[in-house]
Design an enzyme around this catalytic site. Sequence first.
Site, short mmCIF file in Angstrom:
data_model
loop_
_atom_site.label_atom_id
_atom_site.label_comp_id
_atom_site.label_asym_id
_atom_site.label_seq_id
_atom_site.Cartn_x
_atom_site.Cartn_y
_atom_site.Cartn_z
N GLU A 197 0.83 -1.20 0.00
CA GLU A 197 0.00 0.00 0.00
C GLU A 197 0.87 1.26 0.00
O GLU A 197 0.55 2.25 -0.67
CB GLU A 197 -0.94 -0.02 1.21
CG GLU A 197 -2.01 -1.10 1.10
CD GLU A 197 -2.93 -1.14 2.29
OE1 GLU A 197 -4.12 -0.83 2.15
OE2 GLU A 197 -2.46 -1.50 3.39
N GLU A 241 -4.11 -9.52 4.04
CA GLU A 241 -4.93 -9.10 5.18
C GLU A 241 -6.12 -10.01 5.45
O GLU A 241 -6.51 -10.19 6.61
CB GLU A 241 -5.41 -7.66 4.97
CG GLU A 241 -4.35 -6.59 5.22
CD GLU A 241 -3.44 -6.36 4.03
OE1 GLU A 241 -2.60 -5.46 4.10
OE2 GLU A 241 -3.56 -7.10 3.01
#
Length: 697
Positions: free
Chosen positions: A100, A120
Amino acid sequence: MLHDGVAVLSLDRPPINNLSFELRTHLLQALDAANADPAVEAIVLHGNDKVFSGGVDINEFGSDLATRSPSLPELIRAVENSRKPVVAALGDLCLGGGLELALGCHYRVFSASARIGLPEVTLGLLPGAGGTQLLPRAIGLDAALNLILSGRQQAAADFRDTALVDELATEDLRAAAVDFARRLSADTVPWPRLRDRPLRVEVEDELYIHFVRDRLKGQKGQGPAPLAALEAVAAAGRLPVDEGLEEEGRLFAGLHAGPQSRALCHAFLAERAAGKIPGIDDSTPTIPVERVGVVGAGTMGTGIAIVFLNAGFEVALLESGEQALERGLAVVREHFAGLLAKKRLDQAQCDALLGKLSGSLDYAALGDVQLAVEAVFEDLEVKRQVLRRLDEALPDGAILASNTSTLDLNLLAEATSRPESVVGLHFFSPAQVMRLLEVVRGRRTADSVMATAMRLGKRLQKVSVASGVCDGFIGNRMLNEYLRVAGLLLDAGALPWQIDRALETWGMAMGPFRMCDMAGNDIGWAIRKRQRAADPGLRFSATADLLCEQGRFGQKTGKGWYRYEAGRRGGTPDPEVERLIDAYRTRAGLLPRTIGDREIVERCIYALVNEGARLLEEGIALRASDVDVVYLAGYGFPRLRGGPMHYAEEQGLANVVRRMREFACEEGGDARFWTPAPLLVRLAEHDLGFGRAGELQ
């Protein structure tokens, strides 16, 4: 560090550059300083050639450090808004929050061998720092959705023709990134940001989202994270980026506060902690192992041989008879032939693996191995005889390992002249499939032997958990009580299929009676005989013994608790078993009552918890999280519940203790077993969890 106008900001937090609060703070300070320095024309973010970043620091979850400013989203916004171009130099691994952060950079130079991933969902979360909004803008909605929902890693080179990859470096990554930054022209201002890229959503994308949504809603046992991640990605296609980021944040916060994420994060950290043994660290000497002997070519022995071959070891398989040896070697060859047929291996790989396999009837063939594992019949004297033979045959310094699942390792070690070299390596069947390896430390097992065994487990791609010596070690000792309580529920009024259904609905991979049928009911029969002889006061239901007396040993005989018909998967409830249970209750004067699924789950799971607490008190298990790892990796405990000890903490230990005492006080209740373990009582009284047991006075 300044290179001809390019500031290189290095992420330096070994081993995987987790984006902790401290690292985020220093990185933001360095970014601000580079933007303020007139000598800096461009900025490169660099981890190292192996790892850019493994993502956020999961150890900070649950504390204010996870969200303390600068949070990861704040850091990424600062990178996006940098007045000078920011180039990410991405080494071989870039995961989670690290990816990210890279998506927030203006350009990305990847190592040619780089792999990326957003794992995640495996922690019950979704990418919460812009991943669900920026990745679709970089590689397309469907590709991003596949990467996010799978949690798997993928080669960055697969995306070379997308906005994700600006360049692939085949040599010096940092030099390539610096050179790329140096070539940037001021004509490209404002610097490209993924957040500014339009995301075109075609009709096919919308149909794909609907298809995946329906599929996820129909799946059980996965928790809310995949569906929430899907909705976050879908938001990227219908909302402006800032609104999409708000939706992503809202969905992330809901998951982060939920029990599934706590359980999955606990499981992740527990597996990492399981490899740590007090007094043993990287400085502890280990024994080099490249050639291994396996004694016993049955189901377990051949499975263990396959595990070692897969990890690159040379394996000598030993048996006492020619036919048994040939059968065992054939099983191993057939396994790899199957992988070849499925194209999971090519012919050269298959030949290379089988080239490391040999068979023998003579212990002399093990004269040059550094480790031998006995995997013979679970009988104390048989195993002691094998270990004596190994003691005579193996060179000095070699490790003698037993695959015993219940027997006293200290008694086995006494059969040798080198008890310090004896260790338990309890593989779970089928060994080539099951992830768990219990590494059992005897009274005289040397530190170097334990250190070697734990590192071997990692090389074998197993989850290794250290255990002390007791009947059944960690997993099977707890399983014994779980099965015993399930049997007593039959006496009280439940039926095998009701008990199995209740526990499977709750999340267990397999109910206790299905599991016994698969393993063989005769195994439990033998264990009960031994345990009754040692402890006549131990209460068992007689139904399992009656079943075995009729030859109903499970799947292998076509009948057990269930009936197994040729050509049909799984078993079906058998009225004969119900009649057997009813007849036994009548003879024993037992009045059946209606038992609900909730009570079934409570009794069976709390039986695990109580015995787990006793193992901790006795020092058999090093930590409660190790107990959880054993059950998650070896016994089909639902990962979404984090393991039995974590689950008990989620319920509140005081509530667990109260319920156990209620069971103990019931008429006909097994008060001896349901007396809560003293450790459990003390923790409940002080409102402490298992991880804080050291605070007890």
